[in-house]
Design an enzyme around this catalytic site. Structure first.
Site, PDB file in Angstrom:
ATOM      1  N   TRP A 286      84.177  83.731  12.025  1.00 25.26           N
ATOM      2  CA  TRP A 286      84.385  83.413  13.436  1.00 25.26           C
ATOM      3  C   TRP A 286      85.831  83.008  13.708  1.00 25.26           C
ATOM      4  CZ3 TRP A 286      83.557  84.902  17.804  1.00 25.26           C
ATOM      5  CH2 TRP A 286      83.402  84.134  18.959  1.00 25.26           C
TER       6      TRP A 286
ATOM      7  N   LYS B 150      79.545  74.885  16.432  1.00 28.42           N
ATOM      8  CA  LYS B 150      78.305  74.596  17.154  1.00 28.42           C
ATOM      9  C   LYS B 150      77.413  73.704  16.304  1.00 28.42           C
ATOM     10  CE  LYS B 150      78.568  79.046  19.562  1.00 28.42           C
ATOM     11  NZ  LYS B 150      77.976  80.388  19.778  1.00 28.42           N
TER      12      LYS B 150
ATOM     13  N   LYS C 286      70.483  76.134  20.028  1.00 24.88           N
ATOM     14  CA  LYS C 286      69.923  77.478  19.869  1.00 24.88           C
ATOM     15  C   LYS C 286      69.840  77.875  18.402  1.00 24.88           C
ATOM     16  CE  LYS C 286      74.031  79.370  18.901  1.00 24.88           C
ATOM     17  NZ  LYS C 286      74.406  80.163  17.716  1.00 24.88           N
TER      18      LYS C 286
ATOM     19  N   THR D 218      71.362  85.173  19.082  1.00 25.72           N
ATOM     20  CA  THR D 218      71.193  84.538  17.777  1.00 25.72           C
ATOM     21  C   THR D 218      69.786  84.727  17.228  1.00 25.72           C
ATOM     22  OG1 THR D 218      72.724  82.857  18.592  1.00 25.72           O
ATOM     23  CG2 THR D 218      71.697  82.429  16.485  1.00 25.72           C
TER      24      THR D 218
ATOM     25  N   SER E  39      73.153  87.187  12.732  1.00 27.22           N
ATOM     26  CA  SER E  39      73.007  85.732  12.825  1.00 27.22           C
ATOM     27  C   SER E  39      72.662  85.135  11.468  1.00 27.22           C
ATOM     28  CB  SER E  39      71.903  85.382  13.834  1.00 27.22           C
ATOM     29  OG  SER E  39      71.508  84.031  13.699  1.00 27.22           O
TER      30      SER E  39
END
Length: 348
Positions: free
Chosen positions: A12, A106, A192, A249, A255
């Site tokens: 990422w 996150k 999530k 996700t 994911s």
């Protein structure tokens, strides 16, 4: 052209560095490993995290964090939640006051129940009134690095800083919205991952689309209940950092949370899963944090509690599903009532 320090050279962090480099910025990417830095600088690849992707020439990698931060006009943190405090402490001697600190991680800290922006602000102290901005939304690194259309949200209590970050990242393949609801944007992105773990788990158990649809819908209601209790705008959870991130996700093999859950559903232990993944699975730590936080603020989160028992109390996934399906009957509106603002004028 701006000088941007990107701290964290995983998939990422590297993908976001590519977005910034595509926009003409001078990107200084910090990594811990010397061999990774050498590969990025000499071969312009990062094969462990983004195989088959060529990196722009205006990304330069460093193992020395001071050099990576030199004259930076913005700092992007893309490290695991558990490393946030350590990295912020390490950069304090080398940053200028007022430089925006952006995070694209996150998670929630289990020991304090704090969101990442709160962790960063706590470590900055009053001596460094640097604005903190979060970048979140439905965005797989693999697709961003291939310049496939992606849309995300940035949020901050300082909207001037959020709009500045919007301008840094925005281009034809990477669209950026702003959102004033910092709490909701951060919580949506973190929570999530819990539901994505569960989605992978149900797939690993051999369940079908009906189960996944139910899980995602009830999971969104669960996320919103906790978010509203903590001061978030309920509408945020129907946006990019809520429903959007939940969909991408829970339904994609990209994911890592879905992949981890899938292996657990097929009978792998947590240790086996983590060894196989070779990367941080934020949903595991976030499940612990959300379970503790929900108990603290008295919010019912049955899916999170069931996953917590599977991950930390040794419960069989099949037994957790059976218990969820056997819960006392309820009206759907009982759990969904907080998802929309109250528009009653008192005469209804």
């Amino acid at each position: 052209m701006s000088k941007i320090a990107v701290l964290g050279a995983g998939s990422w962090g590297t993908a976001l560095a590519m977005v910034l480099a595509d926009n003409g910025h001078n990107v200084r990417l910090w990594a811990r490993r010397e061999d990774q830095v050498t590969e990025i600088n000499e071969l312009h690849t990062n094969k462990q995290y983004l195989p088959g992707v060529d990196l722009p020439q205006n990304i330069t990698a460093f193992t020395n964090i001071e050099l990576a931060l030199f004259e930076s006009e913005a700092i992007l943190l893309v490290v695991p939640t558990k490393s946030i405090r350590t990295v912020v402490k390490a950069i304090l001697p080398h940053i200028r006051v007022g430089v925006p600190i952006i995070h694209a991680s996150k998670g929630i800290e289990p020991s304090s129940s704090k969101r990442i922006s709160e962790m960063i602000e706590e470590e900055l102290t009053s001596e460094y009134p640097n604005p903190v901005v979060v970048l979140s939304g439905p965005s797989h690194a693999e697709e961003v690095s291939c310049r496939q259309p992606t849309t995300v949200t940035v949020s901050s209590i300082n909207m001037d800083a959020a709009e500045y970050v919007q301008d840094l990242f925005m281009n034809q393949s990477f669209r950026v919205y702003t959102n004033i609801d910092l709490i909701g944007v951060e919580l949506g992105g973190a929570l999530k991952n819990i539901i994505a773990l569960c989605a992978g788990l149900t797939d690993g158990l051999g369940f079908g689309d009906n189960a996944k649809a139910a899980l995602m819908t009830r999971g969104l209601a669960e996320i919103a209940r906790l978010g509203i209790k903590l001061g978030a705008n309920p509408l945020t959870f129907s946006g990019l950092s809520g429903l959007g991130d939940l969909i991408v996700t829970c339904t994609s093999v990209h994911s890592r949370n879905w992949r981890a859950g899938n292996m657990i559903g097929k009978g792998k232990s947590i240790d086996e899963v983590l060894e196989h993944m070779g990367m941080v699975v934020e949903g595991i730590r976030t499940t612990e944090a959300a379970h503790l936080l929900a108990k603290k603020v008295d919010v019912d989160m049955p899916i999170t509690s069931a996953l917590y028992d599977v991950l930390f109390n040794g419960k069989k996934p099949e037994d957790a599903v059976e218990e969820l399906m056997g819960r006392v009957k309820k009206h759907e509106g009982e759990d969904l009532s907080g998802l929309l603002p109250n528009t009653s004028n008192g005469n209804a």
